[in-house]
Design a protein around this motif. Structure first.
Motif, PDB file in Angstrom:
ATOM      1  N   MET A  65      18.442  79.189  70.934  1.00  0.00           N
ATOM      2  CA  MET A  65      19.891  79.351  71.013  1.00  0.00           C
ATOM      3  C   MET A  65      20.294  79.947  72.368  1.00  0.00           C
ATOM      4  SD  MET A  65      22.297  80.905  68.126  1.00  0.00           S
ATOM      5  CE  MET A  65      23.654  81.909  68.613  1.00  0.00           C
TER       6      MET A  65
ATOM      7  N   VAL B 280      25.547  76.917  65.569  1.00  0.00           N
ATOM      8  CA  VAL B 280      24.504  75.916  65.746  1.00  0.00           C
ATOM      9  C   VAL B 280      23.704  75.724  64.471  1.00  0.00           C
ATOM     10  CG1 VAL B 280      24.244  76.351  68.224  1.00  0.00           C
ATOM     11  CG2 VAL B 280      22.794  77.570  66.597  1.00  0.00           C
TER      12      VAL B 280
ATOM     13  N   PHE C 211      19.701  74.529  63.497  1.00  0.00           N
ATOM     14  CA  PHE C 211      18.370  74.269  64.030  1.00  0.00           C
ATOM     15  C   PHE C 211      17.847  73.014  63.347  1.00  0.00           C
ATOM     16  CE2 PHE C 211      19.149  78.777  64.540  1.00  0.00           C
ATOM     17  CZ  PHE C 211      18.843  78.955  65.885  1.00  0.00           C
TER      18      PHE C 211
ATOM     19  N   LEU D  62      18.428  71.324  68.277  1.00  0.00           N
ATOM     20  CA  LEU D  62      19.526  72.230  67.945  1.00  0.00           C
ATOM     21  C   LEU D  62      20.826  71.506  68.276  1.00  0.00           C
ATOM     22  CD1 LEU D  62      19.697  75.942  68.947  1.00  0.00           C
ATOM     23  CD2 LEU D  62      21.553  74.429  69.583  1.00  0.00           C
TER      24      LEU D  62
END
Length: 164
Positions: free
Chosen positions: A89, A111, A113, A153
């Protein structure tokens, strides 16, 4: 008598974020030309397995997949240590801060993953502006991809008073 310190050859210096300029008026952006613009990519040529060990210690992360290849192999995850999610990140956050002129312009990041990142992987962080308004707020889709093609991501970011 003054002595000159030894140069830090090969040493990666920590990223320094400048303090916000309190009371300074930042330039406003023009919304229309920004929508659809791709953000400059940040390229990580090879994720450093040694830094994963350091991060595991700093985060007090007991999961051996970040430093023990045998643990990774036992789980059927390959032959390289797995990078920590916060590191992945951070690549996106660094890309945004570089483009926006500082981390103080990042207002929100969300976000998901999508896949693991392993030691030695080549990564690219990037994004596209999806909207901008007259108040200087910019919305972006952001991503991190292995070899620039395999997404690991994906998410969105909101920036304030980003540059044109």
């Amino acid at each position: 008598m003054s002595t000159t310190p030894e140069p830090l050859v090969g040493t990666e210096l920590p990223r320094v974020t400048p303090e916000p300029l309190v009371g300074t008026e930042l330039p406003r952006v023009t919304p229309e030309p920004l929508v659809g613009t791709e953000l400059p990519r940040l390229v990580i040529e090879a994720v450093d397995g040694e830094k994963m060990k350091t991060m595991a210690a700093l985060l007090a992360d007991p999961n051996p997949i970040h430093w023990d290849v045998e643990a990774v192999q036992a789980l059927g995850m390959g032959n390289q240590p797995v990078n920590q999610g916060p590191n992945n990140m951070a690549y996106v956050m660094n890309m945004l801060a570089d483009w926006a002129g500082g981390a103080e312009h990042i207002r929100r990041v969300r976000v998901r993953f999508l896949d693991n990142v392993f030691a030695g992987d080549r990564l690219e962080a990037g994004g596209t502006i999806t909207s901008a308004d007259d108040d200087g707020m910019v919305e972006c889709e952001v991503w991190l991809a292995r070899d620039g093609t395999h997404p690991v991501l994906a998410g969105t970011a909101t920036l304030s008073q980003a540059p044109v």
